[in-house]
Structures are given as structure tokens and as C-alpha cells.
Design an enzyme around this catalytic site. Sequence first.
Site, PDB file in Angstrom:
ATOM      1  N   HIS A   1      -2.424   6.476  65.637  1.00 60.89           N
ATOM      2  CA  HIS A   1      -3.223   5.889  66.787  1.00 60.89           C
ATOM      3  C   HIS A   1      -4.444   6.705  66.809  1.00 60.89           C
ATOM      4  O   HIS A   1      -4.435   7.871  66.421  1.00 60.89           O
ATOM      5  CB  HIS A   1      -2.717   5.533  67.894  1.00 60.89           C
ATOM      6  CG  HIS A   1      -2.176   6.724  68.755  1.00 60.89           C
ATOM      7  ND1 HIS A   1      -1.053   7.469  68.635  1.00 60.89           N
ATOM      8  CD2 HIS A   1      -2.615   7.093  70.040  1.00 60.89           C
ATOM      9  CE1 HIS A   1      -0.963   8.095  69.370  1.00 60.89           C
ATOM     10  NE2 HIS A   1      -1.904   8.153  70.571  1.00 60.89           N
TER      11      HIS A   1
ATOM     12  N   HIS B   1      -7.580   7.527  69.917  1.00 64.92           N
ATOM     13  CA  HIS B   1      -8.322   7.256  71.487  1.00 64.92           C
ATOM     14  C   HIS B   1      -9.620   7.610  71.246  1.00 64.92           C
ATOM     15  O   HIS B   1      -9.930   8.535  70.321  1.00 64.92           O
ATOM     16  CB  HIS B   1      -7.479   8.076  72.231  1.00 64.92           C
ATOM     17  CG  HIS B   1      -6.184   7.978  72.643  1.00 64.92           C
ATOM     18  ND1 HIS B   1      -5.596   6.519  73.334  1.00 64.92           N
ATOM     19  CD2 HIS B   1      -5.069   8.807  72.519  1.00 64.92           C
ATOM     20  CE1 HIS B   1      -4.615   6.844  73.232  1.00 64.92           C
ATOM     21  NE2 HIS B   1      -4.041   7.997  72.826  1.00 64.92           N
TER      22      HIS B   1
ATOM     23  N   TYR C   1      -8.556  17.035  64.254  1.00 63.29           N
ATOM     24  CA  TYR C   1      -9.146  15.601  64.169  1.00 63.29           C
ATOM     25  C   TYR C   1      -9.407  15.067  65.746  1.00 63.29           C
ATOM     26  O   TYR C   1      -8.756  14.267  66.133  1.00 63.29           O
ATOM     27  CB  TYR C   1      -8.131  14.710  63.467  1.00 63.29           C
ATOM     28  CG  TYR C   1      -7.753  15.135  62.152  1.00 63.29           C
ATOM     29  CD1 TYR C   1      -8.720  15.305  61.158  1.00 63.29           C
ATOM     30  CD2 TYR C   1      -6.393  15.424  61.870  1.00 63.29           C
ATOM     31  CE1 TYR C   1      -8.411  15.835  59.974  1.00 63.29           C
ATOM     32  CE2 TYR C   1      -6.035  15.602  60.609  1.00 63.29           C
ATOM     33  CZ  TYR C   1      -6.935  15.951  59.572  1.00 63.29           C
ATOM     34  OH  TYR C   1      -6.770  16.490  58.538  1.00 63.29           O
TER      35      TYR C   1
END
Length: 180
Positions: A59, A61, A149
Amino acid sequence: MQYRRLKIAGGTYFFTIVTHDRRKFLCEPDNISLLRNAFRYVMQRHRFTIDAIVILPDHLHAIWTLPDGDWDFSTRWRLIKNYFSRQCDPKYRGKISTSRAKKQEQSIWQRRFWEHQIKDENDYNNHVNYIHYNPVKHGLVTAPKDWKYSSFHRYVKNGIYPLDWGAGVEIIFDSSIGNE
């Protein structure tokens, strides 16, 4: 029941985008590069600012600020997801359900995403912290500085965080912060 999103022109939003069946492939080097290209491609055509972001294996954000007079984050996410899906290695595609097959959708991403309109500076800061601490929360690293990342490194470079922020401590966020 129809799902409704709150869309405020020029707003700032926190997003959670999840892979289909939570498959863990986003942090593969080719996929990181592909995600960067997808964001660049869409940002050239539909301006927005990425205030903070973290990409995790299953996922991501992000906090975006849209231009004045523009509220259409849904189109931007659709274009980013489509760009990535069209060019992503087929080995990352999951089984396409019957309903998805009818709509010819790729099973790279969950169909929807979660968004939260940032209300004020405190809400913004809490969500930025949540984003940058997320790799620690998920046990991927012991300090935000160790996750490559993430926009955390930009925040350190700009003097917003010290390099050791979030290291060696457990940060507990209010249940209204983030989404997982």
C-alpha cells in the site's frame, strides 16, 4: 448504497491506496520506477502537489494539495493506477473476479481508495507524521530514516525533522489519524 467523497476545490487530502488482495510488490525496483513515472505523467497533465508520501510493499499513503478551483483527485488516482497497471509486469496481476472482468479492470489495485480531507495544520502534521512513521509501524525498519521510499528524507533535508526522528520510540497515533 452509493459511496460519496468529499471534494473541496484546492483542498489537501490524505490517501491510502492498497494493492489487490494486499499483494506485496510495490517496492520492487521496477515498480518503484513505474510508480514514479505514473505520478510524473499525471502531474504533467493534472497539476497537484505531493506534500508527503510513503510506498510500502502492499500500500501507499500520500498527502496531496490540489490547485485552487480543482477538486478532482479521483481522476488523478484513476490515471495513476491505470498507467501503472498497463505497464506493470503481468506476474503482479491477481485473479480477475467476474465483476472486474466485465469492466475489464486490472486486479493490481483495490477498486477504491480511502481519502480524508485535512482539516487544519494539526491534522496535517499528524498525517505527515503517520506517513513517515508507517514503515516502522509495519515492522519494515526500526527508524523512518531507514526506509528509502518515503518523503521523510526530503523533510530531513528541509530541516523539518531531525534524522533520528521516530527512531527507538513507539509513536501511537489517535484512531482518527491514518487508515489501515
